[in-house]
Write an enzyme that holds these catalytic residues in place. Structure first.
Site, PDB file in Angstrom:
ATOM      1  N   ASP A 243       0.825  -1.210   0.000  1.00  0.00           N
ATOM      2  CA  ASP A 243       0.000   0.000   0.000  1.00  0.00           C
ATOM      3  C   ASP A 243       0.863   1.265   0.000  1.00  0.00           C
ATOM      4  OD1 ASP A 243      -1.294  -2.306   1.150  1.00  0.00           O
ATOM      5  OD2 ASP A 243      -2.944  -1.022   1.766  1.00  0.00           O
ATOM      6  N   HIS A 245      -1.119   4.471  -0.494  1.00  0.00           N
ATOM      7  CA  HIS A 245      -2.169   5.311   0.101  1.00  0.00           C
ATOM      8  C   HIS A 245      -1.879   6.806   0.000  1.00  0.00           C
ATOM      9  CE1 HIS A 245      -5.302   2.740   1.562  1.00  0.00           C
ATOM     10  NE2 HIS A 245      -4.453   1.919   2.154  1.00  0.00           N
ATOM     11  N   ASP A 272      -4.060  -0.392  -3.457  1.00  0.00           N
ATOM     12  CA  ASP A 272      -4.240   0.722  -2.517  1.00  0.00           C
ATOM     13  C   ASP A 272      -3.207   1.815  -2.764  1.00  0.00           C
ATOM     14  OD1 ASP A 272      -6.379  -0.655  -1.496  1.00  0.00           O
ATOM     15  OD2 ASP A 272      -5.732  -0.573   0.586  1.00  0.00           O
ATOM     16  N   ASP A 275      -6.233   7.149  -1.662  1.00  0.00           N
ATOM     17  CA  ASP A 275      -7.078   7.341  -0.474  1.00  0.00           C
ATOM     18  C   ASP A 275      -6.244   7.563   0.781  1.00  0.00           C
ATOM     19  OD1 ASP A 275      -9.592   7.327  -1.606  1.00  0.00           O
ATOM     20  OD2 ASP A 275      -9.922   5.184  -1.319  1.00  0.00           O
ATOM     21  N   ARG A 276      -6.851   8.316   1.712  1.00  0.00           N
ATOM     22  CA  ARG A 276      -6.269   8.666   3.010  1.00  0.00           C
ATOM     23  C   ARG A 276      -5.144   9.680   2.866  1.00  0.00           C
ATOM     24  NH1 ARG A 276      -8.408   6.032   7.287  1.00  0.00           N
ATOM     25  NH2 ARG A 276      -9.529   4.100   6.895  1.00  0.00           N
ATOM     26  N   ASN A 304      -8.489  -2.885  -2.479  1.00  0.00           N
ATOM     27  CA  ASN A 304      -9.872  -2.575  -2.090  1.00  0.00           C
ATOM     28  C   ASN A 304     -10.170  -1.079  -2.151  1.00  0.00           C
ATOM     29  OD1 ASN A 304      -8.087  -2.601   0.360  1.00  0.00           O
ATOM     30  ND2 ASN A 304      -9.939  -1.822   1.353  1.00  0.00           N
ATOM     31  N   HIS A 305      -9.125  -0.241  -2.230  1.00  0.00           N
ATOM     32  CA  HIS A 305      -9.345   1.201  -2.355  1.00  0.00           C
ATOM     33  C   HIS A 305      -9.378   1.676  -3.796  1.00  0.00           C
ATOM     34  CE1 HIS A 305      -9.507   3.029   1.706  1.00  0.00           C
ATOM     35  NE2 HIS A 305      -8.977   1.866   2.051  1.00  0.00           N
ATOM     36  N   HIS A 353      -3.779  -8.337  -3.336  1.00  0.00           N
ATOM     37  CA  HIS A 353      -3.824  -7.286  -2.320  1.00  0.00           C
ATOM     38  C   HIS A 353      -4.298  -7.805  -0.968  1.00  0.00           C
ATOM     39  CE1 HIS A 353      -4.098  -3.335  -0.565  1.00  0.00           C
ATOM     40  NE2 HIS A 353      -5.307  -3.636  -0.134  1.00  0.00           N
ATOM     41  N   ARG A 401     -12.596  -6.781   9.696  1.00  0.00           N
ATOM     42  CA  ARG A 401     -12.997  -5.603   8.931  1.00  0.00           C
ATOM     43  C   ARG A 401     -14.497  -5.575   8.634  1.00  0.00           C
ATOM     44  NH1 ARG A 401      -8.221  -3.502   6.357  1.00  0.00           N
ATOM     45  NH2 ARG A 401      -6.491  -4.979   6.463  1.00  0.00           N
ATOM     46  N   HIS A 428      -2.360  -4.754   2.344  1.00  0.00           N
ATOM     47  CA  HIS A 428      -3.676  -4.539   2.963  1.00  0.00           C
ATOM     48  C   HIS A 428      -3.654  -4.226   4.453  1.00  0.00           C
ATOM     49  CE1 HIS A 428      -7.993  -4.701   2.896  1.00  0.00           C
ATOM     50  NE2 HIS A 428      -8.139  -5.912   3.406  1.00  0.00           N
TER      51      HIS A 428
END
Length: 500
Positions: A243, A245, A272, A275-276, A304-305, A353, A401, A428
């Protein structure tokens, strides 16, 4: 008390205190106090452990579950957060923080209607509370937007690609633009080095070039299978990153440590990307640029993002709209649906991922056959490739999750034996050292975003494999400074209200 702090109120127990001795109540309170201090220091895993000890001693206090739920939210264990918030509400229907926590968990799982139900309960219980009303109104707005989008949507088969709606030739590049330029819509090494320098200075790429890159990426990805085979020649190295991110300056640091992608320095970025972190646009355009420059030496896997609902909540959509346009945000969504779901290195190492599956008989052939050009379903092997996590215990368990599953070492071994593989690499999950070797060396996690969200204090890592042995070698690193733009700056306002 600040909404960003764990609750320190005197606990309510709804009369159940008679089941717990005075000494046990004091012991539990001491655990809670220590946990609250850990929470304030952002030591969320330690806080969870201490709240759990308080609950073991006195399981009848709503605040303990509410505070642990908040800690689980901070560590993205949304399923556990949901369970704890529900338990807190069961213990004390007037414990309103429980409704906030549960609504935040539902929001994080993109279950907006259920979040709205809890916020409605809050608003009715506290009709004069402006904060409760604001959160209800924001969530209700999202529910209505989703209903409208569903009402006007058409089947994927009938959709016209946004590429067909673009008039790229007539997009004007203004005279005052002095940023990176593509000659004949071609990505070159000179363009990429100029682009990295511009992004490092917080300069923008012209929208015409960004659209051109997206159009080219769409064409490349349409030709790829769902499971991509990678061949690493003998005595050559291959790098796997987890990730990112939106942490662009940490991505630059990876390149400083390990070199830019090239014909002799191939990379796989394992989902990923966005995001964030608030430099997600810079990250994704950099990765897409290198994929265009070296299509057979840079590999990108969906996380997943790389999905519409996560991008709406966690900042990427808002960032693209701020830096470019809503149309470009929609085009990214279209391109993300074409990203491969997994990569197979030398027929021996499978990289995805998330993780493994709720069934024992999933074959590589079945993974290859997944129709990936869509938003992920809430269950099944596509969902699990993006969302599942390993666990130390054997067997399978519901995910912390709230999506997909957790899988034990026996599940990993069975999958590897069934498909004649050596081990899996996945991402992840935040890991303190940037990586984790689990399941007897058969399940490796790599996470490449150090000090995740500017608060987790973790290292980042990448993996280097050398053929023919493909033994993983790990490089770890600390976070580097970035411009003063906080993580989640472009995220949905309601998520910040609920989780803050």
């Amino acid at each position: 008390m600040s909404s960003s702090e764990a609750e320190a109120d005197v606990p309510t127990t709804n009369g159940r205190e008679t089941q717990v001795t005075d000494e046990e109540q004091i012991e539990a309170e001491n655990y809670k106090t220590e946990a609250n201090d850990c929470f304030k220091r952002k030591e969320f895993l330690r806080a969870i452990d201490l709240y759990s000890k308080a609950i073991e001693v006195n399981p009848y206090v709503a605040v303990y579950y509410g505070n642990r739920s908040f800690s689980y939210l901070k560590t993205e264990s949304f399923g556990y957060a949901l369970t704890d918030a529900s338990r807190a509400i069961e213990l004390d229907r007037l414990y309103y923080k429980g409704y906030y926590r549960r609504a935040a968990a539902y929001m994080s799982l993109t279950k907006f209607k259920l979040a709205l139900k809890d916020l409605d309960t809050l608003m009715k219980a506290k009709p004069k509370d402006k904060d409760a009303r604001l959160k209800y109104q924001e969530c209700n707005k999202i529910v209505k937007q989703q209903a409208f989008a569903k009402a006007i949507s058409v089947d994927d088969i009938d959709k016209t690609s946004l590429v067909d709606q673009l008039d790229l030739e007539n997009m004007v590049i203004e005279d005052e633009y002095v940023g990176p330029s593509m000659q004949n819509d071609t990505v070159t090494l000179e363009f990429m080095t100029t682009l990295l320098t511009a992004f490092e200075k917080q300069e923008k790429l012209h929208r015409k070039y960004a659209y051109a890159m997206l159009i080219k990426m769409k064409k490349i990805l349409e030709e790829l299978p769902t499971l991509v085979d990678i061949t690493v020649p003998d005595h050559k190295k291959f790098t796997v990153c987890g990730d990112i991110h939106g942490q662009f300056y940490d991505l630059l640091n990876i390149f400083k440590l390990n070199g830019l992608p090239s014909l002799t320095n191939p990379y796989l970025f394992n989902g990923d990307f966005v995001d964030r972190g608030s430099f997600s646009v810079e990250v994704i355009l950099t990765l897409f640029g290198f994929k265009l420059l070296f299509p057979n030496h840079v590999y990108l896997s969906r996380g997943n993002h790389e999905t519409s609902t996560m991008n709406q909540m966690y900042g990427f959509e808002g960032e693209v709209k701020s830096k470019f346009s809503a149309q470009m945000a929609d085009m990214f969504t279209e391109v993300y649906c074409l990203l491969p779901l997994a990569h197979l290195i030398n027929n021996k190492v499978l990289v995805m991922h998330g993780g493994l599956f709720s069934r024992d008989d999933v074959s590589l052939s079945e993974i290859r056959s997944i129709e990936r050009n869509r938003q992920p379903p809430e269950a099944g092997i596509m969902c699990e490739l993006l969302w599942s996590d390993p666990q130390p215990a054997p067997g399978r368990a519901p995910s912390k999750r709230g999506v997909a599953i957790q899988f034990g070492p026996d599940v990993t071994n069975q999958f590897l034996d069934y498909n004649n593989l050596d081990y899996i690499i996945r991402s992840h999950e935040v890991k303190a050292d940037g990586y984790e070797i689990a399941h007897g060396g058969k399940c490796i996690t790599v996470f490449s975003a150090p000090n995740y969200c500017d608060q987790m204090g973790n290292k980042g890592a990448f993996i280097t494999l050398t053929s023919p042995g493909l033994k993983p070698e790990f490089t770890t690193y600390e976070a580097v400074p970035h411009p003063d733009v906080r993580p989640m700056a472009y995220a949905n306002a309601l998520l910040s209200l609920l989780a803050g």
